[in-house]
Scaffold this active site. Structure first.
Site, PDB file in Angstrom:
ATOM      1  N   HIS A 144     -15.636  -5.035   4.341  1.00 41.91           N
ATOM      2  CA  HIS A 144     -14.466  -5.865   4.085  1.00 41.91           C
ATOM      3  C   HIS A 144     -14.840  -6.987   3.120  1.00 41.91           C
ATOM      4  CE1 HIS A 144     -10.634  -7.797   4.874  1.00 41.91           C
ATOM      5  NE2 HIS A 144     -11.256  -8.908   5.172  1.00 41.91           N
TER       6      HIS A 144
ATOM      7  N   CYS B 203      -8.448  -4.900   0.282  1.00 38.64           N
ATOM      8  CA  CYS B 203      -9.099  -6.202   0.451  1.00 38.64           C
ATOM      9  C   CYS B 203      -9.789  -6.662  -0.830  1.00 38.64           C
ATOM     10  CB  CYS B 203     -10.096  -6.143   1.606  1.00 38.64           C
ATOM     11  SG  CYS B 203     -11.357  -4.863   1.443  1.00 38.64           S
TER      12      CYS B 203
END
Length: 668
Positions: free
Chosen positions: A540, A400
């Site tokens: 994230h 990510c």
């Protein structure tokens, strides 16, 4: 030996031969005992074997002609072909005994003889035309295979007979299960697999119904989806998701045994694990859109709408990677690009705008970053200057961080691992400079906690972080953000939560990603002062991008726009309480004047409301990025056209008496 003894011996020999024949039909003897009685029963089964000389059947492998009752080829041990045989006939008793050449009294005598032989074995002789369909079979609750009445376990999956379990409480259990019929013989039993989950061999009149039952079976569709990921068939996964299947469902040990491919499936694995293992990027994106990031619903980023252009952009980024010679031999990108949402989104109807943002943004990350205390969009003054930040949906497969940076710069994911490869190469080639900065920073952070790490511990941790950069799908850390700021040659501003929570809301640990990462090992003149912006939530990263100010957008194709014509967004360098954001990997001397360091590496300014902010220049888009955004917008423009009426509004004639064109009221 006397004549009476010889007669008695011959009688015993014949009796043993017939018993061996019956035992072979009941499955209690080996293939060798079956061959003993081939001559005796060849006439009885002449109608159930393929035609051939003397009723023998020809092997499909070696063409050797075998006796009719041989289950395997005598020469090559290949199984007997079942073509032309009714494998569902119950061949223990009268159904296997009368032959076509027996009639009248001879047939009756033969049946009576065999019936007398069956009495000691306690096997009842059914009617002459008895068959499998006439028996009351029990259906397995696990795989739905219809088993013989006396079997205690399913022949396919091994599950117990519920009727036998219920009867065990009333009557003693049988000493041994019923002998398998030819329908359950060794040659018809295959390893349990995906085709057996909803039923085993079925009669021809049951095949269509059983096939339809399989298609409507949720477990069968789930296992088909697992096979679809391994074989790269996205249609099976889409069919599973379309039926409301849970993309986070995990394989059980029993399902792994049914799939019968130990090299591909493991217990506890989901479709996401399989997609990552077999590198099915398209399937992985569809699954992650359901279970991570943006929550439920379809995600449609610009790179999904125009995949060819997105791939061309990734090739363009890979061509821009260079290596710097000198004391700091790191890799870097030769150009600067900043992605922003096009202003044309404001021209779409409100309902289409809502659909666009729901398919593009990560609403969950947006809410987490705007929750109290807010990390982004807390300044009404900066929001009025067109600097409201939006969290783009991002993949969560362990990459990510490079994906978010590639989105913030070019609007596409780093599917080719271009940034990750440049990161790994930089950590290896420029290890000396980066390790010194990282080591000094780690010692400073440990000193605040009254702890002093030794050199061996630091070297071991550095080796672990350097190895993580080389493995796609492995989570990255603060050091990697710092190194990527050097690869991009520009500052990276991260707005993130302080504590990472689990899905239950439990605190898992502190998150120290928030802050500013500067390319301190480059010369300031070699870098850009326009930062990229990321958000960090729940472990994230997401790209944070603004919407460009509404203006004629025809000039963005021209690469030589004047500097004063470039639009800008403003990123706050303080939190909502006015505290300066932490600047990572500074030395003790630099930390004494952190704001001065920020002004040297960023285009910092103070707004009229007293907010210290960094100016983010919205560079002219590359032609490929502009074309990708145009195709993406055209999708929603077509949707907007479909919501409007097919005909324009009807105009009133000039001489209409009911209305006046000069003075129409609001109601009219």
């Amino acid at each position: 030996m006397s004549e009476e003894a010889q007669n008695e011996a011959s009688t015993k020999t014949a009796s043993l031969a017939l018993d061996a024949d019956l035992g072979a039909d009941c499955g209690t003897h080996s293939d060798a005992s079956t061959n003993v009685s081939q001559t005796h029963l060849s006439q009885m089964t002449a109608s159930s074997v393929p035609p051939g000389e003397n009723g023998k059947w020809s092997c499909e492998v070696c063409t050797y002609e075998n006796f009719p009752l041989s289950r395997k080829c005598t020469m090559c041990r290949a199984p007997k072909p079942l073509l032309g045989e009714d494998i569902f006939k119950l061949q223990d008793g009268a159904s296997a005994l009368p032959a076509p050449d027996l009639c009248g009294e001879e047939a009756d005598a033969e049946v009576d003889c065999v019936a007398e032989r069956l009495k000691p074995l306690r096997i009842s002789s059914p009617p002459a035309q008895a068959s499998a369909s006439a028996l009351n079979k029990w259906s397995c609750s696990t795989c739905t295979y219809e088993n013989w009445p006396k079997t205690l376990k399913c022949a396919m999956c091994g599950s117990g007979n519920p009727a036998a379990a219920a009867g065990a409480a009333v009557a003693p259990r049988c000493a041994s299960p019923a002998p398998p019929s030819p329908g359950e013989s060794r040659t018809s039993r295959a390893p349990v697999g995906i085709n057996d989950i909803c039923g085993g061999p079925q009669a021809p009149h049951e095949a269509d119904g059983r096939r339809c039952k399989r298609r409507n079976n949720a477990d069968w569709i789930w296992l088909q989806a697992c096979l679809g990921v391994v074989e790269g068939d996205a249609r099976r996964v889409e069919a599973y998701l379309a039926t409301g299947g849970d993309p986070a469902r995990a394989l059980t040990p029993h399902e792994v045994a049914l799939l019968n491919r130990a090299s591909a499936f493991d217990a506890g694995h989901t479709l996401v694990h399989l997609a990552i293992r077999f590198q099915r990027q398209d399937i992985l994106s569809a699954l992650l859109a359901r279970i991570s990031g943006g929550g439920p619903g379809l995600k449609r980023s610009p790179s999904f709408v125009a995949p060819d252009l997105a791939q061309a952009i990734r090739r363009h980024v890979a061509q821009q990677v260079r290596r710097k010679k000198g004391s700091f031999p790191a890799k870097y990108l030769a150009e600067f690009c900043t992605f922003s949402l096009p202003a044309e989104t404001e021209e779409l109807p409100a309902a289409i705008q809502e659909q666009l943002f729901s398919e593009l943004l990560d609403r969950e990350a947006q809410r987490a970053l705007e929750a109290d205390p807010p990390r982004i969009n807390w300044s009404a003054e900066l929001a009025g200057l067109g600097s409201r930040l939006h969290a783009l949906w991002n993949r969560s497969a362990g990459d990510c961080l490079p994906d978010a940076l590639c989105q913030a710069a070019y609007g596409v994911f780093d599917r080719g691992n271009t940034l990750r490869a440049a990161l790994a190469d930089t950590l290896a080639a420029a290890q000396r400079g980066l390790f010194e900065r990282w080591q000094a920073w780690e010692r400073l952070q440990a000193q605040r906690l009254a702890y002093a790490p030794d050199d061996a511990q630091l070297r071991s941790e550095w080796a672990r972080l350097a190895a993580a950069a080389t493995r796609p799908g492995t989570p990255l850390h603060q050091l990697h953000v710092f190194a990527l700021a050097h690869v991009l040659r520009r500052p990276v501003v991260v707005y993130g939560v302080d504590v990472v929570n689990s899905f239950r809301g439990e605190a898992l640990g502190y998150a120290r990603f928030q802050g500013v990462y500067l390319p301190l090992l480059w010369e300031p003149e070699f870098c850009s002062k326009s930062p990229l912006c990321l958000g960090y939530t729940r472990g994230h990263f997401s790209a944070l991008v603004p919407v460009e100010p509404f203006a004629p957008r025809h000039a963005y194709i021209c690469r030589e726009r004047p500097a004063d014509a470039e639009d800008s967004a403003f990123l706050p360098l303080t939190d909502c309480d006015g505290e300066l954001l932490p600047v990572h990997f500074l030395t003790c001397d630099e930390m004494a004047d952190a704001e001065g360091v920020l002004r040297r590496w960023l285009s910092a300014c103070v707004t009229a409301g007293g907010v210290l902010a960094a100016r983010q220049t919205l560079h002219a888009r590359p032609l490929l990025v502009a074309q990708m955004l145009e195709e993406w917008l055209n999708h929603y423009r077509r949707l907007a056209q479909q919501t409007r009426g097919p005909f324009p509004p009807r105009l009133q004639p000039a001489g209409a008496a009911d209305f006046s064109s000069d003075a129409d009221t609001d109601e009219e």
